[in-house]
Design a protein around this motif. Structure first.
Motif, PDB file in Angstrom:
ATOM      1  N   UNK A  98      -1.035 -13.856  -5.322  1.00 34.87           N
ATOM      2  CA  UNK A  98      -2.055 -12.880  -4.933  1.00 34.87           C
ATOM      3  C   UNK A  98      -2.196 -12.626  -3.433  1.00 34.87           C
ATOM      4  N   UNK A  99      -1.967 -13.606  -2.557  1.00 30.02           N
ATOM      5  CA  UNK A  99      -2.148 -13.357  -1.120  1.00 30.02           C
ATOM      6  C   UNK A  99      -1.322 -12.157  -0.664  1.00 30.02           C
ATOM      7  N   UNK A 100      -0.133 -12.000  -1.222  1.00 31.38           N
ATOM      8  CA  UNK A 100       0.765 -10.921  -0.785  1.00 31.38           C
ATOM      9  C   UNK A 100       0.499  -9.612  -1.504  1.00 31.38           C
ATOM     10  N   UNK A 101      -0.413  -9.616  -2.459  1.00 29.49           N
ATOM     11  CA  UNK A 101      -0.538  -8.469  -3.358  1.00 29.49           C
ATOM     12  C   UNK A 101      -1.954  -7.892  -3.359  1.00 29.49           C
ATOM     13  N   UNK A 102      -2.932  -8.773  -3.325  1.00 31.48           N
ATOM     14  CA  UNK A 102      -4.317  -8.346  -3.598  1.00 31.48           C
ATOM     15  C   UNK A 102      -5.108  -8.175  -2.303  1.00 31.48           C
ATOM     16  N   UNK A 103      -6.268  -7.534  -2.412  1.00 33.87           N
ATOM     17  CA  UNK A 103      -7.222  -7.434  -1.295  1.00 33.87           C
ATOM     18  C   UNK A 103      -8.612  -7.256  -1.879  1.00 33.87           C
ATOM     19  N   UNK A 104      -9.592  -7.510  -1.023  1.00 33.55           N
ATOM     20  CA  UNK A 104     -10.985  -7.275  -1.428  1.00 33.55           C
ATOM     21  C   UNK A 104     -11.623  -6.339  -0.416  1.00 33.55           C
ATOM     22  N   UNK A 105     -12.548  -5.500  -0.886  1.00 36.02           N
ATOM     23  CA  UNK A 105     -13.285  -4.678   0.067  1.00 36.02           C
ATOM     24  C   UNK A 105     -14.461  -5.494   0.610  1.00 36.02           C
ATOM     25  N   UNK A 106     -15.239  -4.879   1.494  1.00 38.60           N
ATOM     26  CA  UNK A 106     -16.314  -5.624   2.158  1.00 38.60           C
ATOM     27  C   UNK A 106     -17.350  -6.134   1.157  1.00 38.60           C
ATOM     28  N   UNK A 107     -17.492  -5.464   0.004  1.00 37.97           N
ATOM     29  CA  UNK A 107     -18.447  -5.923  -1.019  1.00 37.97           C
ATOM     30  C   UNK A 107     -17.848  -7.003  -1.915  1.00 37.97           C
ATOM     31  N   UNK A 108     -16.571  -7.312  -1.695  1.00 39.26           N
ATOM     32  CA  UNK A 108     -15.941  -8.355  -2.506  1.00 39.26           C
ATOM     33  C   UNK A 108     -15.189  -7.808  -3.706  1.00 39.26           C
ATOM     34  N   UNK A 109     -15.199  -6.477  -3.894  1.00 33.98           N
ATOM     35  CA  UNK A 109     -14.491  -5.929  -5.055  1.00 33.98           C
ATOM     36  C   UNK A 109     -12.986  -6.126  -4.879  1.00 33.98           C
ATOM     37  N   UNK A 110     -12.375  -6.659  -5.920  1.00 34.66           N
ATOM     38  CA  UNK A 110     -10.966  -7.050  -5.858  1.00 34.66           C
ATOM     39  C   UNK A 110     -10.057  -5.901  -6.276  1.00 34.66           C
ATOM     40  N   UNK A 111      -9.015  -5.675  -5.477  1.00 37.68           N
ATOM     41  CA  UNK A 111      -7.990  -4.704  -5.861  1.00 37.68           C
ATOM     42  C   UNK A 111      -6.693  -5.476  -6.090  1.00 37.68           C
ATOM     43  N   UNK A 112      -6.138  -5.347  -7.281  1.00 38.29           N
ATOM     44  CA  UNK A 112      -4.933  -6.111  -7.648  1.00 38.29           C
ATOM     45  C   UNK A 112      -3.897  -5.157  -8.234  1.00 38.29           C
ATOM     46  N   UNK A 113      -2.962  -4.680  -7.408  1.00 44.77           N
ATOM     47  CA  UNK A 113      -1.919  -3.797  -7.955  1.00 44.77           C
ATOM     48  C   UNK A 113      -1.106  -4.545  -9.016  1.00 44.77           C
TER      49      UNK A 113
END
Ligand code: IP8
Length: 247
Positions: free
Chosen positions: A101-116
């Motif tokens: 996940x470190x290389x793939x995912x991100x979170x916005x400032x509210x913590x919402x997770x984006x996982x392609x």
């Protein structure tokens, strides 16, 4: 239809000794997984690898780091556990590949997770079993924070492209427990879980389970919460532990 199964970190590691795999438990889990027939995505937790590394550096879901060395230390610890999980799966004959996940995912400032999930979907289509894990993930405004395997499960299950029909969360507890310690067979509304969990003093654990149930209720697929003794039954299509299914 895809099944998402999380193996809790406490199932596959010795939680109290830093970076120690529970080899026998992991081998048993890998053999159970090998019996699964169909498209499967695995996720594992941090156990005595990620949690230990994150706690040593003061990093959590709420408190990030801007030190790449600290973020790497957490990611590398999870990499060592992921390698052990993959080794056990390969030993059991499962064609498992890592998705980190470190290389793939991100979170916005509210913590919402984006996982392609393109790589996960293509691995499934090519007959592989993708294996994700809780990890340090970059978050807008916070550096790198900890993303739990549970959050990855929710993101995977909510991704329409993966067509997830069933979710399993295997941990060291036999299900969602009521105040008397009995397994609740079925939860369909958050109020039921909140009432049952409300009386406990163990606010951490209780809050964790209540929050988990709330997220699972929002999924389009039924989620099964069970202990390692229920893994064979889940893999065979049964319903061990607690079924959490929103109406
Ligand atoms: O055990 C935590 O994942 P979890 C991962 O699923 C790390 O909460 C890096 C501590």
């Amino acid at each position: 239809m895809t099944t998402v199964l999380k193996l809790g970190g406490s199932v596959v590691t010795e939680k109290d000794s830093p970076e120690t795999v529970d080899d026998a438990a992991l081998a048993r889990a890998a053999e159970a997984v090998a019996d699964f027939d169909g498209d499967l995505v695995l996720v594992h937790g941090g156990g005595s690898f990620g949690h230990h590394a994150a706690a040593e550096r003061g990093v959590s879901a709420d408190s990030g780091t801007r030190s790449a060395a600290d973020a790497r230390a957490i990611h590398d610890a999870m990499g060592r556990l992921n390698a052990a999980v993959l080794d056990a799966l390969h030993e059991a004959g499962v064609e498992a590949l890592p998705v980190r996940p470190l290389s793939l995912a991100s979170r916005d400032a509210d913590g919402d997770l984006s996982l392609p999930t393109g790589s996960v979907a293509t691995m499934l289509a090519e007959g592989f079993v993708p294996v994700l894990h809780g990890d340090g993930v970059v978050q807008s405004g916070s550096g790198v924070t900890v993303t739990s395997g549970d959050d990855l499960v929710v993101a995977l299950a909510g991704d329409g492209a993966l067509d997830v029909g069933r979710v399993g969360l295997c941990s060291t507890v036999p299900g969602v427990l009521d105040e008397d310690g009995d397994v609740i067979a079925r939860i369909e509304r958050f109020a039921e879980a909140a009432d049952a969990l409300g009386g406990s003093d163990a606010t951490d654990v209780t809050g964790g389970m209540a929050a988990k149930v709330e997220k699972l209720l929002a999924l389009g697929a039924p989620a099964h919460v069970f202990g390692s003794e229920g893994l064979d039954e889940f893999v065979a299509g049964g319903s061990p532990g607690t079924v959490v299914r929103g109406e």
